[in-house]
Design a protein around this motif. Structure first.
Motif, PDB file in Angstrom:
ATOM      1  N   UNK A  81     -72.512  70.057  55.491  1.00  0.00           N
ATOM      2  CA  UNK A  81     -72.907  70.400  54.121  1.00  0.00           C
ATOM      3  C   UNK A  81     -72.340  69.378  53.131  1.00  0.00           C
ATOM      4  N   UNK A  82     -71.107  68.937  53.376  1.00  0.00           N
ATOM      5  CA  UNK A  82     -70.515  67.935  52.468  1.00  0.00           C
ATOM      6  C   UNK A  82     -71.253  66.603  52.586  1.00  0.00           C
ATOM      7  N   UNK A  83     -71.721  66.288  53.789  1.00  0.00           N
ATOM      8  CA  UNK A  83     -72.523  65.059  53.941  1.00  0.00           C
ATOM      9  C   UNK A  83     -73.843  65.187  53.181  1.00  0.00           C
ATOM     10  N   UNK A  84     -74.411  66.387  53.197  1.00  0.00           N
ATOM     11  CA  UNK A  84     -75.652  66.596  52.436  1.00  0.00           C
ATOM     12  C   UNK A  84     -75.419  66.386  50.942  1.00  0.00           C
ATOM     13  N   UNK A  85     -74.182  66.653  50.510  1.00  0.00           N
ATOM     14  CA  UNK A  85     -73.829  66.457  49.102  1.00  0.00           C
ATOM     15  C   UNK A  85     -73.490  64.997  48.808  1.00  0.00           C
ATOM     16  N   UNK A  86     -73.592  64.154  49.824  1.00  0.00           N
ATOM     17  CA  UNK A  86     -73.391  62.725  49.600  1.00  0.00           C
ATOM     18  C   UNK A  86     -72.028  62.188  49.992  1.00  0.00           C
ATOM     19  N   UNK A  87     -71.152  63.058  50.506  1.00  0.00           N
ATOM     20  CA  UNK A  87     -69.830  62.579  50.919  1.00  0.00           C
ATOM     21  C   UNK A  87     -69.924  61.824  52.242  1.00  0.00           C
TER      22      UNK A  87
END
Lengths: 270, 92
Positions: free
Chosen positions: A242-248
Motif C-alpha cells: 500500500x505504501x508503494x502504491x502511495x509512491x514510497x
C-alpha cells in the motif's frame, strides 16, 4: 483527483478479494479515503471477507440502475471510518451492469474518495472487463503456479487493449502482487521464484505476500488481514504494498513468520 | 536404493514449470495478444477505403494475419463486383 485501481487475475482463488480488502484497509489506515467496489455480480464475497455481510441493503446494481442513491448503498467500515464498501448484487446477473451505468457510478465515486478499488470477478468475461474499464492502476494478483501465471499474462493483454486508457493510446499502470509465496519452497526449486514470475510477466513488482494461516484466520473473522493482525507477515507485506502504491520506495523483502525453535516454544507458551 | 539416488539427484519441478510457461506464453502472445481486435480494425478501415471507390460487399472482404517469429504476414482478399456484373477478385 481520485485513483481508480482494479485488482484482477484471470484465475479464481488466487486472492483478489483478500488483496482488495487488505490493500483497501492499509490505504485507509494510512489516512486515505477509500472505497472498495465488488464487481463479482452474482457471487459477491467482498462484504463477507470484510465483515459487512449483515449490513448490505442496496448494491452496485441498484445504484447503476438508479433504484438507490450511491450514499444509500455505501457501507462504512465499523473499524475504519475512511474505508467504505460498495457491495455487488447476489441475486442479479452480470448483464444487469451496463457500461454507461458503471461509468456514471465510477465518476460519482471518484468525487467522494481518494481511491476507488475495484475487485474483479475471475475470468475474462464482461464482469472482469467492466471492472478494469476505468482503471488507471491495476494490481495483477498471481500465485507462483503455472495456471495462475498464464492467466495473469492474458489479463495483462486485456489491460493493454480493453481499458479506457488503452483505447486512448495510453497505458494502465500495472503492478504484480505475488501471493501465497513460500520462500523456502522456491529456494528448494519446488516453486516458481519471484524472479521467474517477474521475468515471464515483465511488469513491476508491488509486493510479495507470503503463504500464511493468518489470511484464513482474518477472513474467518470478517476482517482485512491488515486490521486483524497488523504484525503478521502477510499484513506487513500488504502494508508495504500500500505504501508503494502511495509512491514510497521500500526495499522488497519477503516478510517471514519463521521462528527458531525457541521462538516456537515461546509462542506456544504465549 | 533407487529412491535414495533420485532424492540426491532431485532438481525440483520449478525449472520445468518455468520452461513450459515460457514456451507456452511465447506462442499464446503471438496468437491471442490483441489479434482479434487488430484484424477487425484493419478489416473495417480497408473496407471503408475500398468502398470510397468501388462497391464492395461486407462479407466479400477477408483479412488474415499470421504472426511468425520475425516476420508477420497480412493477407487481404477482396471480391469486387465489376461494372459489367462480372466479379473481380483483388488480392494483396
Amino acid at each position: 483527483m481520485a485513483k481508480v485501481m482494479v485488482v484482477t487475475s484471470g484465475k479464481g482463488g488466487v486472492g483478489k478479494t483478500t488483496s482488495t480488502a487488505a490493500l483497501g484497509a492499509a490505504l485507509a489506515q494510512g489516512g486515505q479515503n477509500v472505497v472498495v467496489v465488488d464487481f463479482d455480480v452474482g457471487l459477491r464475497n467482498l462484504d463477507l471477507v470484510m465483515g459487512a455481510e449483515r449490513r448490505v441493503v442496496y448494491d452496485l446494481i441498484n445504484v447503476v440502475q438508479g433504484d438507490a442513491k450511491l450514499a444509500q448503498a455505501l457501507i462504512r467500515d465499523k473499524r475504519l471510518d475512511t474505508l467504505s464498501i460498495l457491495p455487488a448484487s447476489q441475486t442479479r446477473d452480470k448483464d444487469a451492469l451496463t457500461e454507461e451505468g458503471v461509468a456514471r457510478v465510477m465518476g460519482d465515486l471518484k468525487e467522494k474518495f481518494d481511491w476507488v478499488i475495484c475487485d474483479s470477478p475471475a475470468g475474462i468475461e464482461r464482469g472482469a472487463t467492466l471492472a478494469m474499464r476505468h482503471a488507471e492502476v491495476a494490481v495483477v494478483v498471481t500465485n507462483p503456479e503455472v495456471s495462475s501465471v498464464r492467466d495473469s499474462d492474458r489479463i495483462i493483454g486485456l489491460l493493454d487493449s480493453k481499458t479506457e486508457l488503452a483505447e486512448k493510446g495510453e497505458r494502465v499502470q500495472k503492478h504484480l502482487l505475488l501471493t501465497r509465496y513460500d520462500a523456502g519452497r522456491a529456494q528448494r526449486g519446488e516453486m516458481l521464484t519471484v524472479e521467474d514470475v517477474l521475468e515471464i510477466l515483465s511488469i513491476p513488482l508491488l509486493g510479495i505476500i507470503p503463504e500464511s494461516e493468518e489470511v484464513l484466520k482474518a477472513s474467518n473473522m470478517g476482517s482485512p488481514v491488515t486490521l486483524a493482525n497488523a504484525a503478521s507477515a502477510p499484513a506487513r507485506a500488504y502494508a508495504d504494498a500500500a505504501r508503494r502504491l502511495m509512491g514510497e520506495t521500500l526495499a522488497m523483502v519477503v516478510p517471514s513468520q519463521r521462528r527458531g525453535l525457541l521462538g516456537k516454544i515461546f509462542r506456544r507458551a504465549a | 536404493m533407487k529412491n535414495v539416488l533420485s532424492f540426491f539427484r532431485r532438481r525440483g519441478s520449478a525449472p520445468v514449470a518455468r520452461e513450459r510457461l515460457q514456451l507456452l506464453l511465447a506462442h499464446e502472445r503471438a496468437t491471442l495478444g490483441g489479434r482479434s481486435d487488430l484484424v477487425s480494425i484493419l478489416r473495417e478501415e480497408i473496407l471503408a477505403v475500398i468502398a470510397k471507390h468501388v462497391t464492395v460487399e461486407r462479407d466479400k472482404i477477408q483479412v488474415r494475419m499470421d504472426r511468425g517469429g520475425s516476420v508477420s504476414t497480412l493477407e487481404v482478399d477482396i471480391e469486387i463486383r465489376a461494372p459489367n456484373g462480372a466479379e473481380l477478385a483483388l488480392s494483396a
